[in-house]
Design an enzyme around this catalytic site. Structure first.
Site, mmCIF file in Angstrom:
data_model
loop_
_atom_site.group_PDB
_atom_site.id
_atom_site.type_symbol
_atom_site.label_atom_id
_atom_site.label_comp_id
_atom_site.label_asym_id
_atom_site.label_seq_id
_atom_site.Cartn_x
_atom_site.Cartn_y
_atom_site.Cartn_z
ATOM 1 N N CYS A 148 -0.153 0.566 9.631
ATOM 2 C CA CYS A 148 -0.356 1.934 9.135
ATOM 3 C C CYS A 148 -1.794 2.159 8.695
ATOM 4 C CB CYS A 148 0.599 2.225 7.985
ATOM 5 S SG CYS A 148 2.320 2.212 8.499
ATOM 6 N N HIS A 149 -2.305 1.304 7.807
ATOM 7 C CA HIS A 149 -3.650 1.499 7.298
ATOM 8 C C HIS A 149 -4.489 0.228 7.364
ATOM 9 C CE1 HIS A 149 -1.069 4.590 5.417
ATOM 10 N NE2 HIS A 149 -2.081 5.382 5.745
ATOM 11 N N GLY A 150 -3.986 -0.769 8.094
ATOM 12 C CA GLY A 150 -4.802 -1.950 8.351
ATOM 13 C C GLY A 150 -4.962 -2.899 7.193
ATOM 14 N N HIS B 147 0.840 -1.202 0.000
ATOM 15 C CA HIS B 147 0.000 0.000 0.000
ATOM 16 C C HIS B 147 0.870 1.245 0.000
ATOM 17 C CE1 HIS B 147 -2.867 2.811 2.341
ATOM 18 N NE2 HIS B 147 -3.130 2.876 1.053
#
Lengths: 55, 230
Positions: free
Chosen positions: B194-196, B175
């Site tokens: 960080c963003h799952g 990502h």
């Protein structure tokens, strides 16, 4: 000399092949002899000469 | 008088005559002189000649030998030139290839006996984290059973591993490049905090924003118990 001229040097094709073929042997001879000369001049200073002291 | 002079002219004289009608006879005579040098003696070059070619009436039998000598000299120069050219090209191309220290850092050798079953170990390889996971049989069976139609980036487990018990992936989230955490997340593989993004035990993206599976570097098993990545 006559035979060499008539078989190799007369045609450009055989002349070029002779030059390329001779280059291989020339290179080998120069490399081996120059290495041997270098090693004979620097005898005793090279790693292969002092290797036994450290291993 | 003019007619007699014009005969002596071979070329170029006609124009001089037609335009130079009024010139004096002496000037015309100067241009008309022939200057053929027929009275000159050919010099004797015998002193410079080889013995075999001194007699011009004899058949020339040494030509091949003399040519062979000349060609031998030129050919010898060409051999030396070819050797020098090869050395130059070799040195130039050698300067463009990677140096020995770079090549040594480009590969990593890992002893697999140190990694217990079910553990994921991180190494540094080419400046990036490298995850090596010793998968249990249960994990292997789970990943083999996942239908590719349910995946965002469809890859079978076979395509991603060489030996099923060893998973080798680069630990950079596809990502935004965070380093995922091993053995966590909904699918028991890797989880990016960080963003799952959730990756499974084959490093495939299963949930979250990441678009692609974790990258598998080229690796090989030269023998039982050793892994070389790079």
């Amino acid at each position: 000399m006559k035979v060499i001229y008539n078989t190799l040097f007369k045609r450009t094709s055989t002349y070029a092949v002779a030059i390329i073929g001779a280059t291989f042997f020339f290179e080998r001879a120069i490399d081996v002899s120059s290495t041997a000369l270098f090693e004979s001049i620097n005898k005793g200073k090279l790693w292969k000469d002092i290797k036994s002291k450290y291993e | 008088m003019l007619k007699a002079v014009s005969r002596a002219y071979v070329r170029g004289g006609a124009q001089a005559l037609s335009t130079g009608l009024k010139t004096s006879g002496a000037a015309v005579n100067t241009i008309a002189s022939r200057q053929a040098h027929t009275d000159l003696q050919v010099p004797d070059f015998t002193a410079y000649r080889r013995d075999s070619v001194k007699d011009s009436r004899r058949r020339n039998e040494s030509a091949e030998e003399r040519k062979a000598f000349s060609y031998l000299l030129v050919g010898g120069g060409a051999v030396g030139g070819a050797y020098a050219a090869k050395g130059l090209v070799n040195a130039f191309l050698g300067s463009m290839s990677a140096s020995a220290d770079v090549l040594a850092m480009a590969k990593i050798e890992i002893k697999l006996a140190d990694i217990a079953e079910g553990k994921s170990v991180t190494f540094k390889w080419r400046g990036k984290p490298l995850f090596i996971r010793h998968r249990t049989q249960a994990e292997i069976d789970t990943e083999r059973g996942v239908p590719t139609s349910s995946l965002r980036d469809p890859e079978t487990d076979d395509q991603r591993v060489i030996k099923p018990q060893w998973l080798v992936v680069i630990g950079v989230c596809t990502h935004l490049g965070c380093v995922p955490i091993a053995n966590s997340g909904d699918f028991g593989g890797y989880y990016c905090p960080c963003h799952g993004s959730h990756y499974d035990a084959s490093g495939r993206i299963r949930k979250g924003p990441a678009p692609l599976n974790l990258e598998v570097p080229t690796h090989e098993f030269p023998d039982e118990g050793t892994l070389i990545v790079g």
